[in-house]
Design a protein around this motif. Structure first.
Motif, short mmCIF file in Angstrom:
data_model
loop_
_atom_site.label_atom_id
_atom_site.label_comp_id
_atom_site.label_asym_id
_atom_site.label_seq_id
_atom_site.Cartn_x
_atom_site.Cartn_y
_atom_site.Cartn_z
N PRO A 1 -0.72 -11.68 14.83
CA PRO A 1 -1.15 -10.47 15.54
C PRO A 1 -1.98 -9.55 14.65
O PRO A 1 -1.95 -9.67 13.43
CB PRO A 1 0.18 -9.79 15.91
CG PRO A 1 1.28 -10.65 15.43
CD PRO A 1 0.73 -11.80 14.69
N ASN A 2 -2.68 -8.63 15.28
CA ASN A 2 -3.42 -7.59 14.54
C ASN A 2 -2.47 -6.85 13.62
O ASN A 2 -1.36 -6.52 14.00
CB ASN A 2 -4.04 -6.59 15.52
CG ASN A 2 -5.39 -7.06 16.00
OD1 ASN A 2 -6.11 -7.72 15.27
ND2 ASN A 2 -5.71 -6.72 17.24
N GLY A 3 -2.93 -6.61 12.40
CA GLY A 3 -2.13 -5.85 11.45
C GLY A 3 -1.11 -6.69 10.71
O GLY A 3 -0.33 -6.17 9.91
N ALA A 4 -1.11 -8.02 10.93
CA ALA A 4 -0.12 -8.89 10.28
C ALA A 4 -0.36 -8.98 8.77
O ALA A 4 0.56 -9.30 8.01
CB ALA A 4 -0.18 -10.29 10.90
N GLY A 5 -1.61 -8.74 8.34
CA GLY A 5 -1.93 -8.83 6.92
C GLY A 5 -2.88 -9.96 6.58
O GLY A 5 -3.06 -10.30 5.40
N LYS A 6 -3.54 -10.53 7.58
CA LYS A 6 -4.42 -11.70 7.36
C LYS A 6 -5.61 -11.33 6.46
O LYS A 6 -5.89 -12.03 5.49
CB LYS A 6 -4.91 -12.25 8.71
CG LYS A 6 -3.78 -12.63 9.66
CD LYS A 6 -4.29 -13.17 10.98
CE LYS A 6 -5.08 -12.17 11.81
NZ LYS A 6 -4.29 -11.01 12.29
N SER A 7 -6.29 -10.24 6.80
CA SER A 7 -7.45 -9.85 6.00
C SER A 7 -7.02 -9.41 4.60
O SER A 7 -7.73 -9.66 3.62
CB SER A 7 -8.23 -8.72 6.69
OG SER A 7 -8.82 -9.21 7.88
N THR A 8 -5.87 -8.78 4.53
CA THR A 8 -5.34 -8.38 3.22
C THR A 8 -5.12 -9.61 2.35
O THR A 8 -5.50 -9.63 1.17
CB THR A 8 -4.01 -7.61 3.40
OG1 THR A 8 -4.26 -6.45 4.20
CG2 THR A 8 -3.42 -7.21 2.06
N PHE B 1 0.89 -1.16 0.00
CA PHE B 1 0.00 0.00 0.00
C PHE B 1 0.92 1.21 0.00
O PHE B 1 1.56 1.48 1.02
CB PHE B 1 -0.93 0.02 1.22
CG PHE B 1 -1.99 -1.04 1.18
CD1 PHE B 1 -2.99 -1.01 0.22
CD2 PHE B 1 -2.00 -2.08 2.10
CE1 PHE B 1 -3.98 -1.99 0.18
CE2 PHE B 1 -2.99 -3.06 2.07
CZ PHE B 1 -3.98 -3.02 1.11
N ILE C 1 2.97 -4.72 2.85
CA ILE C 1 2.12 -5.36 3.85
C ILE C 1 2.30 -6.88 3.82
O ILE C 1 2.40 -7.52 4.86
CB ILE C 1 0.63 -4.99 3.60
CG1 ILE C 1 0.44 -3.47 3.70
CG2 ILE C 1 -0.27 -5.74 4.57
CD1 ILE C 1 0.72 -2.88 5.05
N1 LIG Z 1 -6.46 -0.40 1.90
C1 LIG Z 1 -5.40 -0.22 2.69
N2 LIG Z 1 -4.59 0.82 2.53
C2 LIG Z 1 -3.51 1.01 3.32
N3 LIG Z 1 -3.15 0.18 4.30
C3 LIG Z 1 -3.92 -0.89 4.52
C4 LIG Z 1 -5.08 -1.16 3.74
N4 LIG Z 1 -5.65 -2.30 4.18
C5 LIG Z 1 -4.88 -2.73 5.19
N5 LIG Z 1 -3.84 -1.89 5.39
C6 LIG Z 1 -2.78 -2.05 6.40
O1 LIG Z 1 -2.23 -3.34 6.21
C7 LIG Z 1 -1.86 -3.91 7.45
C8 LIG Z 1 -2.50 -5.28 7.57
O2 LIG Z 1 -3.90 -5.13 7.73
P1 LIG Z 1 -4.87 -6.38 7.80
O3 LIG Z 1 -4.65 -7.21 6.59
O4 LIG Z 1 -6.24 -5.87 8.03
O5 LIG Z 1 -4.31 -7.13 9.09
P2 LIG Z 1 -4.97 -8.30 9.97
O6 LIG Z 1 -6.21 -8.77 9.30
O7 LIG Z 1 -3.91 -9.33 10.08
O8 LIG Z 1 -5.25 -7.66 11.31
C9 LIG Z 1 -2.30 -2.93 8.53
O9 LIG Z 1 -1.18 -2.18 8.92
C10 LIG Z 1 -3.29 -2.05 7.82
O10 LIG Z 1 -3.32 -0.78 8.37
#
Ligand SMILES: Nc1ncnc2c1ncn2[C@@H]1O[C@H](COP(=O)(O)OP(=O)(O)O)[C@@H](O)[C@H]1O
Ligand SMILES: [Mg+2]
Length: 256
Positions: free
Chosen positions: A38-45, A14, A19
């Motif tokens: 952990p939170n913010g690891a990139g799982k949802s991404t 990003f 990420i």
């Molecule tokens: N659309 C986006 N633009 C910029 N940063 C993003 C975006 N989506 C997620 N991030 C960043 O990517 C990192 C991983 O997010 P995420 O995948 O939601 O983590 P998890 O699901 O593991 O908690 C976080 O630091 C988040 O802020």
């Protein structure tokens, strides 16, 4: 064996921030695979990339050997990968059964010819009935979906994925926002509903993870640092140091 999901050297940036960093992940056919970290690891991404909701910066994603890296979400869905959303994805003003019937009909549409419409509709209804049972909503059949409890809405969400005919399911934190009893019920639901299917799920509740998953992958700061059976992950010193150390009691507790 061809993996159900193969993620190869996947990168997501990003802006200047990397990420996901060369993620490799293999999910075998019919396994229940948990992704923790952990939170913010990139799982949802990572889930967004697999489902086609976002494009990777580099790397490749395969579904049963077919390259789906650049496909749109609807095209990936038609190939049998369904994703359950945190936000509600059903028609709030339709009954539970009508929601399931819609999902089954849409799944049928591609296979249907005009002269098959009547039979296909009956098949769709039969399938919707089966799913209704599978997700434990038989008694809520004619309830308007928008009035369901939160836990029942999540069950319906799972039902829609099943009714769509998906063989591979992505669930992002399916027990989030549930109390212990609801979470326990959701776990049993996921266990029975995903039998014979492939499951990749993100979950924070270590009781759920260690109780449900055949294998676990650990994502820390955009990298998969370990993949293995629950026992192997629990005992892995690298995982303990990077992540499970914080919540070791939960991981330990799930063993008993
Ligand atoms: N659309 C986006 N633009 C910029 N940063 C993003 C975006 N989506 C997620 N991030 C960043 O990517 C990192 C991983 O997010 P995420 O995948 O939601 O983590 P998890 O699901 O593991 O908690 C976080 O630091 C988040 O802020
Ligand atoms: Mg997330």
């Amino acid at each position: 064996m061809i993996p159900a999901i193969a993620v190869r050297r996947l990168d997501k940036r990003f802006g200047a921030t990397r990420i996901l960093r060369g993620v490799d992940l293999m999910v075998e056919p019919h396994e229940r695979h948990a992704l923790i970290g952990p939170n913010g690891a990139g799982k949802s991404t990572l889930f967004n990339l697999i489902a086609g909701a976002a494009r990777p910066s580099a790397g490749r994603i395969e579904l049963y050997g077919a390259d789906i890296t650049r496909l749109a979400p609807a095209a990936i869905c038609r190939r049998g990968l369904a994703r359950s959303f945190q936000t509600t994805s059903f028609f709030a003003k339709l009954s539970v059964f009508d929601n399931l019937r819609c999902a089954a009909q849409i799944a049928n549409r591609d296979r249907m010819r005009w002269w098959q419409r009547y039979t296909a509709t009956r098949e769709g209804d039969g399938h919707a009935e089966q799913v209704l049972e599978a997700v434990g909503l038989a008694e809520r059949r004619d309830v308007i979906a928008g009035t369901l409890s939160y836990a029942d809405q999540r069950a319906l969400d799972l039902g829609l994925a099943l009714a769509s005919g998906a063989h591979t399911l992505l669930l992002d934190e399916p027990t989030a926002g549930m109390n212990r009893a609801e979470a326990a019920r959701a776990v049993e639901l996921i266990r029975t509903a995903t039998a014979g299917r492939t499951l990749l799920m993100v979950e924070h509740d270590m009781d759920v993870v260690f109780g449900l998953a055949d294998r676990i992958s650990v994502l820390v700061q955009g990298e998969v640092i370990a993949t293995g059976t629950p026992d192997a992950i629990r005992a892995d010193p690298v995982v303990r140091a990077a992540y499970l150390g914080d919540i070791g009691d939960a991981a330990q507790g799930a063993a008993g």
